[in-house]
Scaffold this active site. Structure first.
Site, short mmCIF file in Angstrom:
data_model
loop_
_atom_site.label_atom_id
_atom_site.label_comp_id
_atom_site.label_asym_id
_atom_site.label_seq_id
_atom_site.Cartn_x
_atom_site.Cartn_y
_atom_site.Cartn_z
CE LYS A 40 -2.95 -2.69 3.01
NZ LYS A 40 -3.98 -2.55 4.50
N GLY A 41 2.01 0.80 0.44
CA GLY A 41 2.96 2.38 0.82
C GLY A 41 3.18 3.19 -0.63
CD GLU A 96 8.02 -0.34 -2.93
OE1 GLU A 96 7.08 0.01 -2.59
OE2 GLU A 96 8.84 -1.81 -2.46
CG ASP A 97 6.71 2.04 -0.02
OD1 ASP A 97 7.31 1.66 -0.59
OD2 ASP A 97 5.83 2.34 0.79
CG ASP A 100 15.00 -0.80 4.91
OD1 ASP A 100 16.62 0.33 4.58
OD2 ASP A 100 14.20 -1.24 5.39
CE LYS A 128 15.49 2.64 5.79
NZ LYS A 128 13.70 3.34 6.59
CG PHE A 149 10.77 3.07 10.62
CD1 PHE A 149 11.25 1.81 9.78
CD2 PHE A 149 9.30 4.11 10.56
CE1 PHE A 149 9.89 1.39 9.62
CE2 PHE A 149 8.05 3.01 10.33
CZ PHE A 149 8.84 2.03 9.43
CG ASP A 156 2.75 1.10 6.88
OD1 ASP A 156 3.78 1.00 6.32
OD2 ASP A 156 2.53 0.56 7.59
NE ARG A 162 -0.80 2.06 5.14
CZ ARG A 162 0.30 0.89 4.26
NH1 ARG A 162 1.11 1.68 4.12
NH2 ARG A 162 0.80 0.45 4.96
P1 IMP Z 1 13.36 -3.84 1.42
O1 IMP Z 1 12.76 -5.07 1.03
O2 IMP Z 1 13.49 -3.75 2.79
O3 IMP Z 1 13.80 -2.78 1.12
O4 IMP Z 1 11.97 -3.27 2.03
C1 IMP Z 1 10.97 -1.92 1.06
C2 IMP Z 1 9.55 -1.92 2.44
O5 IMP Z 1 9.51 -2.01 3.48
C3 IMP Z 1 9.10 -0.67 1.63
O6 IMP Z 1 7.96 -0.95 0.67
C4 IMP Z 1 8.07 -0.23 2.92
O7 IMP Z 1 7.08 -0.64 2.79
C5 IMP Z 1 9.14 -0.65 4.42
N1 IMP Z 1 9.89 0.17 5.00
C6 IMP Z 1 10.58 0.12 4.38
N2 IMP Z 1 11.76 1.02 5.42
C7 IMP Z 1 10.56 1.40 5.37
C8 IMP Z 1 9.98 2.80 6.44
O8 IMP Z 1 11.09 3.78 7.11
N3 IMP Z 1 8.89 3.33 6.63
C9 IMP Z 1 7.64 2.88 6.74
N4 IMP Z 1 8.44 1.67 5.26
C10 IMP Z 1 9.49 1.01 5.27
MG MG Z 2 6.05 -1.20 0.46
#
Ligand code: IMP
Ligand code: MG
Length: 172
Positions: A40-41, A96-97, A100, A128, A149, A156, A162
């Site tokens: 949803k992000g 994507e939002d 990470d 990030k 974060f 969220d 959100r």
């Molecule tokens: P990744 O697979 O670790 O890159 O995670 C990506 C997903 O983690 C994103 O689509 C977000 O939903 C969530 N996420 C990662 N960091 C944050 C943050 O700082 N705030 C909120 N959601 C996050």
């Molecule tokens: Mg996400």
């Protein structure tokens, strides 16, 4: 009580979305594309971004989950909803939002390449870096962040925050 500290203003968000829209418009140069929102992000960013792209854009949605109610990825990706549009021979832009660890975006890039798309690229509002585990080729990035974060503008914490119109850091 969790503490919210404003980090990125609504004005700065709008400015970055506009810039990304111009970059994406130039990149596709009038060719049609399918923009895929990672629910949803990315929903708020997606709605703003697709309206700035001056190419014929189809939209679709995907929902995955690699997070529980915490702030760290579990590393395991669960499919909740797949796309409906046939992606064979199409230009795909994954939206994507935030990136990470990189696990989600890496998975999606490969997933859509395997579906026989003509091209697969990625846009993320926030990149990030601190917890990156896998290198990710994300062509369009709004804002670079080293750590923290963040919530708001679709992002969220346990489904909260959100709908904030700015982005804030969250301290638990
Ligand atoms: P990744 O697979 O670790 O890159 O995670 C990506 C997903 O983690 C994103 O689509 C977000 O939903 C969530 N996420 C990662 N960091 C944050 C943050 O700082 N705030 C909120 N959601 C996050
Ligand atoms: Mg996400």
């Amino acid at each position: 009580m969790p503490k919210l500290t404003p980090l990125i203003t609504q004005t700065e968000i709008a400015h970055q979305v506009q810039r990304l829209g111009e970059e994406i418009t130039a990149f596709y140069a009038g060719e049609p594309l399918v923009a895929i929102c990672v629910l949803k992000g990315a929903s708020l960013f997606f709605a703003d971004l697709v309206r700035t792209i001056k190419s014929p854009v189809e939209i679709d949605f995907i929902q995955l989950s690699s997070y529980g109610a915490g702030t760290e990825s579990t590393g395991q990706i669960i499919f909740k909803k797949d796309v409906d549009i046939d992606l064979q021979g199409k230009n795909i832009l994954i939206v994507e939002d935030i990136i990470d660890s990189g696990i989600t975006m890496n998975f999606l890039l490969q997933y859509f390449k395997d579906k026989g798309a003509k091209s697969v690229n990625a846009a993320a509002f926030v990149d990030k870096s601190e917890r990156r585990e896998i290198e990710v080729d994300c062509k369009f990035v709004g804002i670079k962040l080293s750590k923290g974060f963040i919530v708001g503008y679709g992002l969220d914490y346990a489904e909260q925050y959100r709908c904030l119109d700015n982005i804030c850091t969250l301290q638990l």
